[in-house]
Write an enzyme that holds these catalytic residues in place. Structure first.
Site, PDB file in Angstrom:
ATOM      1  N   ASP A   1       0.836  -1.209   0.000  1.00 56.59           N
ATOM      2  CA  ASP A   1       0.000   0.000   0.000  1.00 56.59           C
ATOM      3  C   ASP A   1       0.865   1.251   0.000  1.00 56.59           C
ATOM      4  O   ASP A   1       2.000   1.241   0.495  1.00 56.59           O
ATOM      5  CB  ASP A   1      -0.925  -0.030   1.233  1.00 56.59           C
ATOM      6  CG  ASP A   1      -2.108   0.913   1.080  1.00 56.59           C
ATOM      7  OD1 ASP A   1      -2.345   1.420  -0.034  1.00 56.59           O
ATOM      8  OD2 ASP A   1      -2.799   1.139   2.087  1.00 56.59           O
ATOM      9  N   GLY A   2       0.307   2.330  -0.539  1.00 52.39           N
ATOM     10  CA  GLY A   2       0.967   3.639  -0.465  1.00 52.39           C
ATOM     11  C   GLY A   2       1.582   4.127  -1.765  1.00 52.39           C
ATOM     12  O   GLY A   2       2.297   5.133  -1.765  1.00 52.39           O
TER      13      GLY A   2
ATOM     14  N   SER B   1      -7.543  -5.299  -5.331  1.00 53.52           N
ATOM     15  CA  SER B   1      -8.674  -5.852  -4.574  1.00 53.52           C
ATOM     16  C   SER B   1      -9.968  -5.765  -5.382  1.00 53.52           C
ATOM     17  O   SER B   1     -10.063  -4.997  -6.345  1.00 53.52           O
ATOM     18  CB  SER B   1      -8.840  -5.092  -3.251  1.00 53.52           C
ATOM     19  OG  SER B   1      -9.385  -3.808  -3.486  1.00 53.52           O
TER      20      SER B   1
ATOM     21  N   ASN C   1     -10.964  -2.333  -5.532  1.00 54.68           N
ATOM     22  CA  ASN C   1     -10.168  -1.412  -6.356  1.00 54.68           C
ATOM     23  C   ASN C   1     -10.805  -1.164  -7.730  1.00 54.68           C
ATOM     24  O   ASN C   1     -10.461  -0.189  -8.412  1.00 54.68           O
ATOM     25  CB  ASN C   1      -8.728  -1.917  -6.539  1.00 54.68           C
ATOM     26  CG  ASN C   1      -7.869  -1.808  -5.297  1.00 54.68           C
ATOM     27  OD1 ASN C   1      -6.953  -2.596  -5.073  1.00 54.68           O
ATOM     28  ND2 ASN C   1      -8.145  -0.802  -4.456  1.00 54.68           N
TER      29      ASN C   1
ATOM     30  N   ARG D   1     -12.141   2.359  -8.361  1.00 54.37           N
ATOM     31  CA  ARG D   1     -11.276   3.527  -8.615  1.00 54.37           C
ATOM     32  C   ARG D   1     -11.589   4.119  -9.988  1.00 54.37           C
ATOM     33  O   ARG D   1     -12.231   3.470 -10.814  1.00 54.37           O
ATOM     34  CB  ARG D   1      -9.806   3.090  -8.542  1.00 54.37           C
ATOM     35  CG  ARG D   1      -9.405   2.746  -7.120  1.00 54.37           C
ATOM     36  CD  ARG D   1      -7.915   2.551  -6.990  1.00 54.37           C
ATOM     37  NE  ARG D   1      -7.591   2.253  -5.603  1.00 54.37           N
ATOM     38  CZ  ARG D   1      -6.370   2.304  -5.083  1.00 54.37           C
ATOM     39  NH1 ARG D   1      -5.341   2.613  -5.850  1.00 54.37           N
ATOM     40  NH2 ARG D   1      -6.172   2.027  -3.818  1.00 54.37           N
TER      41      ARG D   1
ATOM     42  N   ARG E   1       1.917  -4.928   6.167  1.00 59.64           N
ATOM     43  CA  ARG E   1       1.223  -3.876   5.418  1.00 59.64           C
ATOM     44  C   ARG E   1       2.047  -2.608   5.481  1.00 59.64           C
ATOM     45  O   ARG E   1       2.442  -2.165   6.564  1.00 59.64           O
ATOM     46  CB  ARG E   1      -0.188  -3.610   5.949  1.00 59.64           C
ATOM     47  CG  ARG E   1      -0.891  -2.523   5.106  1.00 59.64           C
ATOM     48  CD  ARG E   1      -2.356  -2.359   5.375  1.00 59.64           C
ATOM     49  NE  ARG E   1      -2.955  -1.472   4.362  1.00 59.64           N
ATOM     50  CZ  ARG E   1      -4.233  -1.498   3.990  1.00 59.64           C
ATOM     51  NH1 ARG E   1      -5.043  -2.364   4.536  1.00 59.64           N
ATOM     52  NH2 ARG E   1      -4.681  -0.667   3.068  1.00 59.64           N
TER      53      ARG E   1
ATOM     54  N   ARG F   1      -5.175  -1.768   8.767  1.00 60.30           N
ATOM     55  CA  ARG F   1      -6.400  -2.531   8.504  1.00 60.30           C
ATOM     56  C   ARG F   1      -6.081  -3.645   7.514  1.00 60.30           C
ATOM     57  O   ARG F   1      -5.030  -3.652   6.876  1.00 60.30           O
ATOM     58  CB  ARG F   1      -7.520  -1.616   7.988  1.00 60.30           C
ATOM     59  CG  ARG F   1      -7.153  -0.784   6.778  1.00 60.30           C
ATOM     60  CD  ARG F   1      -8.336   0.036   6.278  1.00 60.30           C
ATOM     61  NE  ARG F   1      -7.903   0.973   5.248  1.00 60.30           N
ATOM     62  CZ  ARG F   1      -7.664   2.273   5.448  1.00 60.30           C
ATOM     63  NH1 ARG F   1      -7.845   2.795   6.631  1.00 60.30           N
ATOM     64  NH2 ARG F   1      -7.258   3.040   4.452  1.00 60.30           N
ATOM     65  N   ILE F   2      -7.046  -4.538   7.373  1.00 60.80           N
ATOM     66  CA  ILE F   2      -6.843  -5.733   6.555  1.00 60.80           C
ATOM     67  C   ILE F   2      -7.419  -5.554   5.144  1.00 60.80           C
ATOM     68  O   ILE F   2      -7.022  -6.243   4.215  1.00 60.80           O
ATOM     69  CB  ILE F   2      -7.480  -6.965   7.272  1.00 60.80           C
ATOM     70  CG1 ILE F   2      -6.830  -7.194   8.652  1.00 60.80           C
ATOM     71  CG2 ILE F   2      -7.380  -8.227   6.446  1.00 60.80           C
ATOM     72  CD1 ILE F   2      -5.349  -7.478   8.645  1.00 60.80           C
ATOM     73  N   SER F   3      -8.361  -4.633   4.987  1.00 60.59           N
ATOM     74  CA  SER F   3      -8.930  -4.314   3.664  1.00 60.59           C
ATOM     75  C   SER F   3      -9.349  -5.553   2.873  1.00 60.59           C
ATOM     76  O   SER F   3      -8.991  -5.696   1.695  1.00 60.59           O
ATOM     77  CB  SER F   3      -7.944  -3.458   2.857  1.00 60.59           C
ATOM     78  OG  SER F   3      -7.652  -2.258   3.525  1.00 60.59           O
TER      79      SER F   3
ATOM     80  N   GLU G   1       0.896 -13.467  12.302  1.00 58.27           N
ATOM     81  CA  GLU G   1       1.521 -12.324  12.975  1.00 58.27           C
ATOM     82  C   GLU G   1       1.419 -11.115  12.056  1.00 58.27           C
ATOM     83  O   GLU G   1       1.727 -11.200  10.866  1.00 58.27           O
ATOM     84  CB  GLU G   1       2.996 -12.621  13.280  1.00 58.27           C
ATOM     85  CG  GLU G   1       3.203 -13.752  14.266  1.00 58.27           C
ATOM     86  CD  GLU G   1       2.635 -13.447  15.657  1.00 58.27           C
ATOM     87  OE1 GLU G   1       2.648 -12.264  16.062  1.00 58.27           O
ATOM     88  OE2 GLU G   1       2.178 -14.393  16.315  1.00 58.27           O
TER      89      GLU G   1
HETATM   90  C1  IPE Z   1      -5.576  -2.692  -0.307  1.00 58.04           C
HETATM   91  O1  IPE Z   1      -5.185  -1.371  -0.457  1.00 58.04           O
HETATM   92  C2  IPE Z   1      -5.543  -3.393  -1.620  1.00 58.04           C
HETATM   93  C3  IPE Z   1      -4.211  -3.564  -2.200  1.00 58.04           C
HETATM   94  C4  IPE Z   1      -3.073  -3.263  -1.649  1.00 58.04           C
HETATM   95  C5  IPE Z   1      -4.206  -4.158  -3.504  1.00 58.04           C
HETATM   96  P1  IPE Z   1      -6.250  -0.204  -0.621  1.00 58.04           P
HETATM   97  O2  IPE Z   1      -5.467   1.055  -0.748  1.00 58.04           O
HETATM   98  O3  IPE Z   1      -7.191  -0.507  -1.712  1.00 58.04           O
HETATM   99  O4  IPE Z   1      -7.029  -0.280   0.761  1.00 58.04           O
HETATM  100  P2  IPE Z   1      -7.947   0.788   1.509  1.00 58.04           P
HETATM  101  O5  IPE Z   1      -8.991   1.213   0.537  1.00 58.04           O
HETATM  102  O6  IPE Z   1      -7.066   1.934   1.904  1.00 58.04           O
HETATM  103  O7  IPE Z   1      -8.466   0.065   2.696  1.00 58.04           O
HETATM  104  C1  IPE Z   2      -1.494   0.271  -3.416  1.00 57.40           C
HETATM  105  O1  IPE Z   2      -1.278   1.636  -3.451  1.00 57.40           O
HETATM  106  C2  IPE Z   2      -1.723  -0.316  -4.797  1.00 57.40           C
HETATM  107  C3  IPE Z   2      -3.115  -0.694  -5.082  1.00 57.40           C
HETATM  108  C4  IPE Z   2      -4.103  -0.685  -4.231  1.00 57.40           C
HETATM  109  C5  IPE Z   2      -3.406  -1.100  -6.446  1.00 57.40           C
HETATM  110  P1  IPE Z   2      -2.487   2.655  -3.443  1.00 57.40           P
HETATM  111  O2  IPE Z   2      -2.846   2.977  -4.857  1.00 57.40           O
HETATM  112  O3  IPE Z   2      -3.594   2.173  -2.605  1.00 57.40           O
HETATM  113  O4  IPE Z   2      -1.805   3.926  -2.775  1.00 57.40           O
HETATM  114  P2  IPE Z   2      -2.483   4.936  -1.751  1.00 57.40           P
HETATM  115  O5  IPE Z   2      -3.050   4.126  -0.623  1.00 57.40           O
HETATM  116  O6  IPE Z   2      -3.532   5.690  -2.496  1.00 57.40           O
HETATM  117  O7  IPE Z   2      -1.362   5.810  -1.300  1.00 57.40           O
HETATM  118 MG    MG Z   3      -4.066   2.391  -0.649  1.00 57.92          MG
END
Ligand code: IPE
Ligand code: IPE
Ligand code: MG
Length: 246
Positions: free
Chosen positions: A18-19, A63, A66, A69, A186, A192-194, A205
């Protein structure tokens, strides 16, 4: 760099990558640039885990949620995914990695699906690390799908209610052939587990770190595994019970 105990590596490491978006935003770049840099981190971490001798690496790449988006981001991610899979096959072959996918593949564009099938077929006989990408994956959806299939088998008379236990139920999940994760990482500071592996994470763990996925590297990976190695996994028992066993 932390030194790791080779006898206490997680057998299965799962990662919520993530991020990427925030990484890009902080640099005034487009989100997709963050995803592109994220792919480079994937390459690095896959290679490191394979070299370490980790048996299973599962990466949450896209996910079920996703799909909500913006269309432009979804299609850019699908293109990136297609290119990644195609370009990774030689490296997977070199490192003896077996590729695997979990999630609702019927939702994926046909060209991505073709690349997946190709990578699955070409790496099917490899005997090293199992690399699983969670694509169009949602854990609740996975559990409902399992329940539906199980119900179907029951109506068809293939099983009876008394045969349903944890093991049988788990055999209907996408992860039927994969042990539960030992460690979940994560990135990006979210705790969170999303909707990721809800069933499978029952005794995993958890490790959360603040770096965004494009900045996650070998050092962070080692730090997470080092932290994991210092933990006592009690599975509901007391610490004393565990000490006596060894
Ligand atoms: C979780 O990340 C899904 C992936 C890393 C592929 P998200 O960025 O989609 O999760 P939320 O929406 O912040 O919970
Ligand atoms: C994780 O990064 C990749 C996917 C969920 C595809 P993000 O796209 O969720 O990045 P942030 O959370 O918006 O920073
Ligand atoms: Mg994200």
């Amino acid at each position: 760099m932390q030194t790791l105990n080779p006898d206490r590596l997680p057998r299965h490491l799962a990662v919520i990558m993530d991020g990427n978006g925030r990484w890009a935003k902080q640099r005034m770049l487009r989100r997709i640039v963050g995803h592109q840099r994220g792919v480079e981190t994937v390459r690095l971490i896959v290679e490191e885990c394979s070299n370490l001798g980790i048996g299973y690496l599962t990466l949450y790449a896209f996910s079920s949620e996703n799909w909500l988006r913006p269309k432009s981001e979804v299609s850019a991610l699908m293109l990136l995914l297609k290119k990644y899979i195609r370009s990774e096959i030689p490296r997977m072959m070199k490192n003896n990695i077996r590729f695997n996918v979990i999630g609702d593949r019927s939702e994926l564009p046909p060209d991505v699906e073709r690349e997946l099938t190709d990578a699955l077929n070409q790496t099917a006989a490899n005997s090293g690390m199992i690399l699983t990408l969670a694509l169009s994956y949602g854990s609740r959806q996975e559990i409902v799908r399992a329940a539906r299939q199980l119900a179907g088998d029951m109506v068809a008379g293939r099983i009876t209610p008394d045969k349903v236990d944890e093991q049988l139920f788990a055999s209907y999940l996408f992860t039927a052939d994969i042990p539960d994760p030992d460690l979940l990482i994560r990135t990006s500071g979210e705790m969170r587990i999303s909707n990721f592996l809800l069933w499978q994470l029952a005794y995993t763990e958890l490790y959360f770190c603040d770096v965004n996925w494009p900045d996650f590297g070998k050092e962070e990976l080692y730090r997470a595994i080092h932290d994991y190695q210092a933990r006592e996994r009690r599975y509901g028992k007391t610490s004393d019970q565990l000490q006596k066993r060894s």
